[in-house]
Every structure is written in structure tokens, then in C-alpha cells.
Scaffold this active site. Structure first.
Site, PDB file in Angstrom:
ATOM      1  N   HIS A 188       0.812  -1.228   0.000  1.00 37.86           N
ATOM      2  CA  HIS A 188       0.000   0.000   0.000  1.00 37.86           C
ATOM      3  C   HIS A 188       0.843   1.276   0.000  1.00 37.86           C
ATOM      4  O   HIS A 188       0.377   2.332  -0.372  1.00 37.86           O
ATOM      5  CB  HIS A 188      -1.046  -0.013   1.127  1.00 37.86           C
ATOM      6  CG  HIS A 188      -0.511   0.363   2.484  1.00 37.86           C
ATOM      7  ND1 HIS A 188       0.175  -0.513   3.270  1.00 37.86           N
ATOM      8  CD2 HIS A 188      -0.568   1.513   3.175  1.00 37.86           C
ATOM      9  CE1 HIS A 188       0.517   0.089   4.402  1.00 37.86           C
ATOM     10  NE2 HIS A 188       0.074   1.332   4.365  1.00 37.86           N
ATOM     11  N   ASP A 245       7.614  -7.104   8.373  1.00 37.81           N
ATOM     12  CA  ASP A 245       6.374  -6.329   8.269  1.00 37.81           C
ATOM     13  C   ASP A 245       6.575  -5.030   7.478  1.00 37.81           C
ATOM     14  O   ASP A 245       5.681  -4.607   6.751  1.00 37.81           O
ATOM     15  CB  ASP A 245       5.885  -6.007   9.694  1.00 37.81           C
ATOM     16  CG  ASP A 245       4.544  -5.295   9.708  1.00 37.81           C
ATOM     17  OD1 ASP A 245       3.635  -5.734   8.976  1.00 37.81           O
ATOM     18  OD2 ASP A 245       4.399  -4.305  10.446  1.00 37.81           O
ATOM     19  N   HIS A 250       7.688  -2.163   2.348  1.00 45.76           N
ATOM     20  CA  HIS A 250       7.526  -0.713   2.209  1.00 45.76           C
ATOM     21  C   HIS A 250       8.864   0.028   2.062  1.00 45.76           C
ATOM     22  O   HIS A 250       9.044   0.848   1.166  1.00 45.76           O
ATOM     23  CB  HIS A 250       6.776  -0.129   3.408  1.00 45.76           C
ATOM     24  CG  HIS A 250       5.467  -0.813   3.703  1.00 45.76           C
ATOM     25  ND1 HIS A 250       4.651  -1.303   2.720  1.00 45.76           N
ATOM     26  CD2 HIS A 250       4.833  -1.084   4.864  1.00 45.76           C
ATOM     27  CE1 HIS A 250       3.561  -1.845   3.270  1.00 45.76           C
ATOM     28  NE2 HIS A 250       3.656  -1.725   4.570  1.00 45.76           N
TER      29      HIS A 250
HETATM   30  C1  BG6 Z   1       1.348  -2.229   7.380  1.00 48.76           C
HETATM   31  C2  BG6 Z   1       1.994  -2.920   8.533  1.00 48.76           C
HETATM   32  O1  BG6 Z   1       1.759  -2.809   6.171  1.00 48.76           O
HETATM   33  O2  BG6 Z   1       1.706  -0.855   7.377  1.00 48.76           O
HETATM   34  C3  BG6 Z   1       1.627  -2.251   9.847  1.00 48.76           C
HETATM   35  O3  BG6 Z   1       1.575  -4.271   8.566  1.00 48.76           O
HETATM   36  C4  BG6 Z   1       1.909  -0.779   9.789  1.00 48.76           C
HETATM   37  O4  BG6 Z   1       2.314  -2.860  10.936  1.00 48.76           O
HETATM   38  C5  BG6 Z   1       1.299  -0.159   8.547  1.00 48.76           C
HETATM   39  O5  BG6 Z   1       1.363  -0.186  10.955  1.00 48.76           O
HETATM   40  C6  BG6 Z   1       1.737   1.279   8.388  1.00 48.76           C
HETATM   41  O6  BG6 Z   1       1.013   1.837   7.328  1.00 48.76           O
HETATM   42  P1  BG6 Z   1       0.753   3.404   7.266  1.00 48.76           P
HETATM   43  O7  BG6 Z   1       0.064   3.602   5.966  1.00 48.76           O
HETATM   44  O8  BG6 Z   1      -0.085   3.735   8.473  1.00 48.76           O
HETATM   45  O9  BG6 Z   1       2.094   4.049   7.343  1.00 48.76           O
END
Ligand code: BG6
Length: 505
Positions: A188, A245, A250
Site C-alpha cells: 500500500h 512487516d 515498504h
Molecule cells: C502495514 C503494517 O503494512 O503498514 C503495519 O503491517 C503498519 O504494521 C502499517 O502499521 C503502516 O502503514 P501506514 O500507511 O499507516 O504508514
């Protein structure tokens, strides 16, 4: 970034497996509702929710509406718009492992197409625990739901595997039923507007690219800091940890965008190829000195925004002697002409002092300092900070002459803030990604080889951490910037972490 905004996607049935789950409630339906309310979806659009729990479509819709009210970027659902949107929602209680149930689903999709009087794309969104993916993929194949190559897509959420071997197996399973261009692997972060903007910043401006290399850049820092703890996700997190994770996906995706070569076009494969090149160029972390390149931490009790919060080991569902890391930092090198010997420092953690995701590009000092010593006491080399969240912005640090009769340099910041520059609120990452799935645009998704390259890059660290239990966990109090070893990781190179401002949590 992609062609998604050009036209409204055609007729589609989106089937969500895991329709009763958190992701559907917090992210998918609020994003779909926002797209609907903004007129981005065709009237021939239906969502079929599939889950084990017995409930009626009305009960499902009621539950979903509460999610929209809480989580939609547009605020509470407008009653008339919600009713129109909910008219396209259907719930089906089914056992994921049953071919019969999927045949019933196939029948419903057929009926829906007959009602519209035209064929639709079929999108299967797997918002389910990883252990169920293989079953559903095979059942989709058995039930004949994957036959039409051009009209069928499958969306797979993270975690994509648990390590290199399991990610490879998952790719193999998917490939038995789907072609690669039908598979949309979600990260995402790639749907976040400011993450996409890294490419625009680099490749739509003449100013930065000529100096975007080892001759001018001293090092790069990528920080993704969260104030939240493990929340209600211990069941998953106890098997994951920060490296799996956050870093495997990311942070490495962000690294790819910062380090990749200029693409010839924005075609999905062109972008994927350039990103995979970066992952392949990352210098393997030597097995015998992993601890010089990687640091892990786990939060103890502490304070976040003035409130006392418990240690990770006291969170519900967490083992009292858990060895899972809630913080990870890595030093990586990208061995190619552009980046040879430029360190990339990556760090992420839960219960850090502020919520911030940002990339700091630290430039080298000027080659010759013509100013007298007294003039340069506050001197700092140039730095570009790309802030992905929460306040999307780009900041460029440079030197100015301080007002006064003496020559005295002082650092100053040029700041571009999205919120101030544009009145529009950036779309939620899931809005962008769902629209791309509907349009069949894979640019912002991960290709099989990319996922595997990312796993193989962190494999030596996973192995070393498995082999040697962490000493001294918890090793950072909640509300601090992680363990001392993380400070030492970068300090050994004569540098320090650039800490994002504390203002917003
Ligand atoms: C997710 C993780 O992919 O991304 C979570 O599994 C994390 O642990 C989250 O909290 C963070 O996403 P964002 O968009 O809030 O930075």
C-alpha cells in the site's frame, strides 16, 4: 503515475474474500465508497463479499457503513450516496475451501452480468490470512473462475510469504492458475501519493537528477516511524516483526524509487525492471557480520504523547518473553556506477516518538570552503527531505548569508507543502490502488521477481536473528528513537540519524 485517471474503468465484479475482516472494513470499502461518491466507478460495478460467518447482506452493509463513517477520508457516508453504493453490495457466507461454494459464486457473477447485459471484469481480492491463499487460488481454478485471462485479476495482500522459500511457493501456486499479468501484489505504500511523487521529483525536474549520485550524495536515510504499538495484531506480528512487516516491502520499495535509473516510460514492466535492477544491485549482507549491518529492538514501557504505554511483551496476545523485533535498522549499499559506496540507512519502528515516513538525501559538503572559519560555524551540507506522511512535503536545506555586517552562513529551508499548495486532499492509497486494479494497470504493484529479490536481500538478517536470540529485549523505551545500537550503526560511519520533527503524532 499510471494511466488510471484517463477513463472510468469498465464493468466489474469485485469479489472480496475475507469480507468480514478488518481490511475490508477499514480500508477497502471506505476507499471504494469514496471512489463511488467521487463518480470514479461505473454504474456497472458490484462488490460480492465472501466470508465464513453467517450474516445477511443487510447486516454486512450495516457493518460496512460504520466502517465508512469511521475511516473514510470523506467523513461520514452521505445517506443517498451510501444507498446507491450499497445497492451494488452482496454478501455470501461460504467455506473458502469448497468448490461448490465457488460455483455458486460463479453463478451469481453470471447473473450480475446478465442484469447489466454486458460482460464484466472479475477481480478476486484475497483479504485473507496467508495460510488460506493457496486453497482459494486452487478453488478459483477448479471452479473455472480463472479461465478468462483478459477479464480476470487476482489481488494479493501482504504479507507475501514469510521468507524467500514461502514467497517462491506462493508465486508458484499463483502461477498454476493465473498469468503474471493477472496478479496484483499489493504494497500500500506504493499507492501513497508522495511515494509516487519521488519519481516525479526525480524525473520531471532537470535540477536534481544530474546530482543524484555518488559524486554529490553522501548518504540516504529512509525512516518509517510509528507511534502505535502492535495494537490488536499480535497474532500476526508475533510471527512477523519489523523486518518482515515493514522493511521487506515498504522501505525497500521506497529505496527502489530513490535509487532506480531513469525509466524510458511509465509502462509497468519498465518501472518494475528498473526497480528490480536496484534490488539485484544491493550488496548482499555478509553472513558473518550481519550485526554490523542490522539492528533490532523491542519497545519497553514508556510514554507516547504524555501517555504511559505498556511494553510490547505486555500487549495482549504477545508472549511474555517474545523475541520479536518492533524496531529494525539496516545499512545497505547499492553496488552500481551511480551508488557505489553510498550508504542507505533504513529504520522503522513502533512506539517511536512521532509518526513520520520520510526520505532524507544528504548531500556532500562543497569541495572547497572559501569562507572564513568563523563564518561557517552553523554550516550544514545540503539536504533534501521528502516527507511521505503525515504532512506531505519536500524540504530543501541550503545556506544563506545571515543578515549582518559580518560574513556568517546559516542553514535555511525551502519547504513545499502539499496541503498548502493544493486544496485537494490526496486520495487514500487504497483508492489509487483499487482504481488501478479496476483499470488493469500493474505499475504500482509488485512483480514476482521483485518480491523474491526483496526476500533474498533480507534473508541473511532473518537467519542470523533466528540463530542468535536477542540479548536485552526490551531495549528501547516507548517514545524514544529505538535502541542505542541503532545510533551506533550510523555513528560508526561518522553520521547521525536525521530525526523528523516531533509535532504530529
Ligand atoms: C502495514 C503494517 O503494512 O503498514 C503495519 O503491517 C503498519 O504494521 C502499517 O502499521 C503502516 O502503514 P501506514 O500507511 O499507516 O504508514
Amino acid at each position: 503515475m499510471s494511466s488510471r485517471h484517463a477513463a472510468r474503468p469498465g464493468p466489474a465484479v469485485l469479489v472480496i474474500f475475507g469480507a468480514g475482516g478488518d481490511l475490508t472494513w477499514r480500508k477497502l470499502i471506505p476507499a471504494l465508497y469514496s471512489l463511488h461518491a467521487a463518480g470514479r466507478l461505473t454504474p456497472a460495478f458490484a462488490v460480492f463479499g465472501v466470508d465464513k460467518k453467517e450474516m445477511s447482506t443487510e447486516e454486512w452493509c450495516q457493518h460496512l457503513r460504520e466502517g465508512v463513517d469511521q475511516f473514510s477520508a470523506r467523513g461520514k457516508a452521505d445517506p443517498a450516496a451510501w444507498d446507491r453504493f450499497a445497492g451494488g453490495l452482496q454478501y455470501m457466507a461460504a467455506d473458502f475451501a469448497s468448490t461448490d461454494a465457488l460455483r455458486v459464486l460463479a453463478g451469481r457473477i453470471d447473473e450480475q452480468e446478465k442484469t447489466w447485459g454486458k460482460p464484466a471484469n472479475h477481480i478476486f481480492y484475497l483479504a485473507i490470512p496467508p495460510g488460506l491463499i493457496e486453497t482459494i487460488v486452487c478453488q478459483l481454478g477448479e471452479a473455472g473462475l480463472a479461465i478468462d485471462h483478459h477479464a480476470t485479476r487476482v489481488v494479493v495482500e501482504k504479507p507475501f510469504g514469510h521468507d524467500l522459500a514461502s514467497a517462491g511457493e506462493l508465486n508458484t501456486t499463483l502461477a498454476t492458475v493465473f498469468e503474471e499479468d493477472q496478479i496484483f501484489r499489493i504494497d500500500h505504500y506504493l499507492g501513497k501519493e508522495t511515494v509516487q511523487n519521488i519519481l516525479v521529483f526525480r524525473f520531471a525536474n532537470a535540477l536534481f537528477e544530474p546530482i543524484w549520485d555518488r559524486s554529490y550524495i553522501d548518504h540516504v536515510q529512509i525512516t518509517v516511524a510509528e507511534t502505535v504499538g502492535v495494537e490488536h495484531r499480535a497474532g500476526y506480528y508475533e510471527h512477523a516483526g519489523a523486518l518482515r512487516d515493514m522493511i521487506q516491502n515498504h522501505l525497500l520499495q521506497i529505496l527502489c524509487l530513490v535509487a532506480m535509473e531513469p525509466p524510458v516510460s511509465l509502462a509497468a514492466d519498465e518501472i518494475h525492471n528498473k526497480k528490480v535492477d536496484v534490488l539485484h544491485a544491493v550488496r548482499p549482507i555478509p553472513e558473518d557480520c550481519v550485526f554490523d549491518f542490522a539492528v533490532r529492538g523491542q519497545y519497553g514501557a514508556g510514554f507516547i504523547g504524555g501517555d504511559r504505554v505498556p511494553s510490547y511483551r505486555s500487549e495482549p496476545g504477545v508472549a511474555p518473553d517474545s523475541a520479536i523485533e518492533t524496531f529494525a535498522a539496516l545499512k545497505l549499499y547499492v553496488d552500481n556506477w551511480r551508488w557505489q559506496d553510498v550508504p542507505f540507512y533504513l529504520r522503522t519502528g513502533k512506539r517511536l516518538p512521532t509518526r513520520a515516513s520520510e526520505v532524507a538525501i544528504q548531500f556532500r559538503p562543497v569541495p572547497h570552503q572559501a569562507f572564513p572559519d568563523a563564518a561557517v560555524v552553523d554550516w550544514q551540507a545540503n539536504r533534501v527531505v521528502i516527507r511521505v506522511q503525515p504532512e506531505e512535503s519536500i524540504q530543501i536545506r541550503f545556506q544563506v548569508q545571515q543578515p549582518g555586517l559580518e560574513v556568517r552562513l546559516s542553514p535555511a529551508d525551502l519547504q513545499f507543502c502539499y496541503r498548502e499548495a493544493f486544496s485537494a486532499v490526496p486520495p487514500d492509497a487504497y483508492e489509487t490502488l483499487l482504481l488501478d486494479v479496476l483499470a488493469g494497470d500493474r505499475t504500482l504493484f509488485m512483480r514476482a521477481d521483485q518480491v523474491q529479490a526483496a526476500w533474498s536481500l533480507i534473508a541473511p538478517v532473518l537467519d542470523a536473528w533466528d540463530a542468535v536470540p536477542p540479548a536485552g529485549f526490551p531495549n528501547y523505551p516507548a517514545g524514544t528513537w529505538g535502541p542505542e545500537a541503532a545510533t551506533a550503526l550510523i555513528a560508526r560511519d561518522g553520521r547521525n540519524w536525521y530525526s523528523p520533527p516531533l509535532a504530529s503524532t
